[in-house]
Each structure stands twice: as C-alpha cells, then as structure tokens.
Write a protein that holds these residues in place. Structure first.
Motif, PDB file in Angstrom:
ATOM      1  N   ASN A 162       5.142   0.708  11.154  1.00  0.00           N
ATOM      2  CA  ASN A 162       5.152   1.123  12.387  1.00  0.00           C
ATOM      3  C   ASN A 162       4.272   2.099  12.988  1.00  0.00           C
ATOM      4  O   ASN A 162       3.982   2.326  14.254  1.00  0.00           O
ATOM      5  N   TYR A 163       3.052   2.481  12.347  1.00  0.00           N
ATOM      6  CA  TYR A 163       1.848   3.190  12.525  1.00  0.00           C
ATOM      7  C   TYR A 163       0.959   2.470  13.094  1.00  0.00           C
ATOM      8  O   TYR A 163       0.825   1.012  12.662  1.00  0.00           O
ATOM      9  N   ARG A 164      -0.083   3.084  13.732  1.00  0.00           N
ATOM     10  CA  ARG A 164      -1.232   2.351  14.457  1.00  0.00           C
ATOM     11  C   ARG A 164      -2.070   1.591  13.222  1.00  0.00           C
ATOM     12  O   ARG A 164      -2.223   2.339  12.370  1.00  0.00           O
ATOM     13  N   ILE A 165      -2.372   0.454  13.506  1.00  0.00           N
ATOM     14  CA  ILE A 165      -3.252  -0.343  12.765  1.00  0.00           C
ATOM     15  C   ILE A 165      -4.858   0.263  13.076  1.00  0.00           C
ATOM     16  O   ILE A 165      -5.357   0.045  14.073  1.00  0.00           O
ATOM     17  N   LEU A 166      -5.368   0.519  11.936  1.00  0.00           N
ATOM     18  CA  LEU A 166      -6.672   1.067  11.882  1.00  0.00           C
ATOM     19  C   LEU A 166      -7.784   0.013  11.861  1.00  0.00           C
ATOM     20  O   LEU A 166      -8.998   0.012  12.220  1.00  0.00           O
ATOM     21  N   GLY A 167      -7.125  -1.052  11.112  1.00  0.00           N
ATOM     22  CA  GLY A 167      -8.309  -2.141  10.918  1.00  0.00           C
ATOM     23  C   GLY A 167      -7.687  -3.031   9.681  1.00  0.00           C
ATOM     24  O   GLY A 167      -6.303  -2.849   9.377  1.00  0.00           O
ATOM     25  N   SER A 168      -8.246  -3.619   8.775  1.00  0.00           N
ATOM     26  CA  SER A 168      -7.849  -4.494   7.643  1.00  0.00           C
ATOM     27  C   SER A 168      -8.572  -4.017   6.621  1.00  0.00           C
ATOM     28  O   SER A 168     -10.090  -3.716   6.664  1.00  0.00           O
ATOM     29  N   VAL A 169      -8.222  -4.312   5.248  1.00  0.00           N
ATOM     30  CA  VAL A 169      -8.888  -4.193   3.923  1.00  0.00           C
ATOM     31  C   VAL A 169      -9.068  -5.470   3.364  1.00  0.00           C
ATOM     32  O   VAL A 169      -7.791  -6.046   3.029  1.00  0.00           O
ATOM     33  N   VAL A 170      -9.861  -6.247   3.271  1.00  0.00           N
ATOM     34  CA  VAL A 170     -10.038  -7.249   2.292  1.00  0.00           C
ATOM     35  C   VAL A 170      -9.660  -7.447   1.047  1.00  0.00           C
ATOM     36  O   VAL A 170     -10.071  -6.555   0.256  1.00  0.00           O
ATOM     37  N   ALA A 171      -9.160  -8.370   0.526  1.00  0.00           N
ATOM     38  CA  ALA A 171      -8.602  -8.512  -0.944  1.00  0.00           C
ATOM     39  C   ALA A 171      -9.576  -8.127  -1.727  1.00  0.00           C
ATOM     40  O   ALA A 171     -10.621  -9.054  -1.647  1.00  0.00           O
ATOM     41  N   GLY A 172      -9.663  -7.632  -2.907  1.00  0.00           N
ATOM     42  CA  GLY A 172     -10.708  -7.303  -3.899  1.00  0.00           C
ATOM     43  C   GLY A 172     -11.496  -6.105  -3.715  1.00  0.00           C
ATOM     44  O   GLY A 172     -12.270  -5.867  -4.372  1.00  0.00           O
ATOM     45  N   THR A 173     -11.354  -5.443  -2.511  1.00  0.00           N
ATOM     46  CA  THR A 173     -12.150  -4.345  -2.148  1.00  0.00           C
ATOM     47  C   THR A 173     -11.862  -3.250  -2.917  1.00  0.00           C
ATOM     48  O   THR A 173     -10.655  -2.785  -3.336  1.00  0.00           O
ATOM     49  N   GLU A 174     -12.686  -2.460  -3.552  1.00  0.00           N
ATOM     50  CA  GLU A 174     -12.662  -1.339  -4.457  1.00  0.00           C
ATOM     51  C   GLU A 174     -12.244  -0.027  -3.388  1.00  0.00           C
ATOM     52  O   GLU A 174     -13.050   0.156  -2.365  1.00  0.00           O
ATOM     53  N   VAL A 175     -10.937   0.483  -3.688  1.00  0.00           N
ATOM     54  CA  VAL A 175     -10.645   1.534  -2.839  1.00  0.00           C
ATOM     55  C   VAL A 175     -10.443   2.902  -3.710  1.00  0.00           C
ATOM     56  O   VAL A 175     -10.204   2.870  -4.964  1.00  0.00           O
TER      57      VAL A 175
END
Length: 199
Positions: free
Chosen positions: A48-61
C-alpha cells in the motif's frame, strides 16, 4: 421444435472438439518464466505504500531491517535507494543472473584446460610412438649385430683351429727334418787326424 433441437445438438457436437482443442492449446502449452524479473521498491513495509521504483532480480542489496508483520525487508539497492521489498524476493544466495556468467567462465576455463591436456596427451602419444619405433629399430640392429658377432666368433674359432693345425704341422715337419739330419750326421764318415796317420 424437434428440428430446432436436432440442429442445436448437431452444432454443439460439431463445436465441442474445437472448443476442447482451444482449451488444450491454452492450458497445455509449455512456457518458461524468465529470470529477468523485478520487484517493486516501496516507501514502506507493504504494497500500500508508494512505489519508489523497481529492483531487477539478481541485484546485490544491503538488508537494513525486516518487518515481521508484513515480511517486508528494508534494503539499500545498487543505486543507493532505500526502500522496502517483499522478503520473498530477498535471498542470501546469488541468483542465476549472477551465477551463470561465473559458471560459464569456469566451463570455458575447464574446456581450455581439457583441450591443453588433450594436446599434451596427443604429444606424449606421438613421442611414445616415435620412441617405440626407435626401440624396434634398435632391437633389429642389435639382433643383426648379435648374428654377425656369432658368425665372427665361428670364423675366429675356425681360424684358430686352422692356425693351431698349421703350427702343429710345421712343428712336426721341423722335428722330422731335425731327426733325419741327426741320423744323417751320425752316419757320416769321420776324417782321421793327420797325427794319427803319420805315426
């Protein structure tokens, strides 16, 4: 009325295989999900919170915290954005996107090493074949030399026997001549001395 019913049944029977084929085609065709997926980055722990963007699968976080109620995880992604993603999409293991290039590199290295080893084995086989051919040649030469040596030994033994017979024969002849000369000398008349005749 009956005619209309028969027409409806006939149409239904005719259209039934077509509808079944379409259903099988839509449900039975095999498809694959790509690993190139992404998950939305939210400003809070939930959808329900605002979407800031997307993170591609496999990205190191980097994981900052986990909300146990919503199972959302606060992260910092590779673009230095801080946000929340569904914990289902966060794993301590690398994704296929990260693993495949490394595995491909390992496979390429193993293939090169295998090819180099195969080339070395082929070279060693070639050297072994050459050494074996040389060994066969030397064996034949040794056998020939042994046969020649045996032939020379036989000839030398024969020559030695011939020389011994010649020396024995010559010695016998010399002894016989000496004996004959001794007999002849023994029977030769002796000269008288002058003193014996004067007296």
């Amino acid at each position: 009325m009956l005619k209309r019913f028969l027409i409806s049944v006939t149409c239904a029977l005719f259209l039934l295989p077509i509808s079944q084929a379409n259903a099988q085609q839509s449900q039975g065709e095999t498809q694959y999900i790509s690993d190139d997926l992404f998950t939305f980055l939210h400003s809070g722990p939930g959808r329900n919170y605002r979407i800031l963007g997307s993170v591609v699968a496999g990205t190191e976080v980097k994981v900052l915290q986990t909300d146990s109620d919503s199972n959302y995880v606060e992260i910092i992604d590779d673009k230095d954005r801080t946000g929340w993603v569904d914990g289902e999409f966060v794993s301590p293991e690398k994704s296929l996107r990260e693993l495949v290039p490394g595995l491909q590199q390992q496979l390429a290295d193993a293939t090169r090493s295998n090819n180099a080893q195969q080339g070395e084995n082929d070279s060693l086989r070639q050297q072994f074949s050459e050494l074996q051919a040389q060994n066969n040649t030397l064996t034949k030469q040794l056998k020939t030399l042994e046969e020649q040596n045996a032939d020379f030994s036989q000839k030398l033994d024969a020559a030695d026997q011939t020389a011994k017979m010649q020396w024995f024969t010559r010695g016998g002849i010399v002894a016989l001549i000496s004996l004959i000369l001794g007999v002849i000398i023994a029977y030769l008349p002796k000269k008288r001395r002058k003193s014996d005749t004067w007296m």
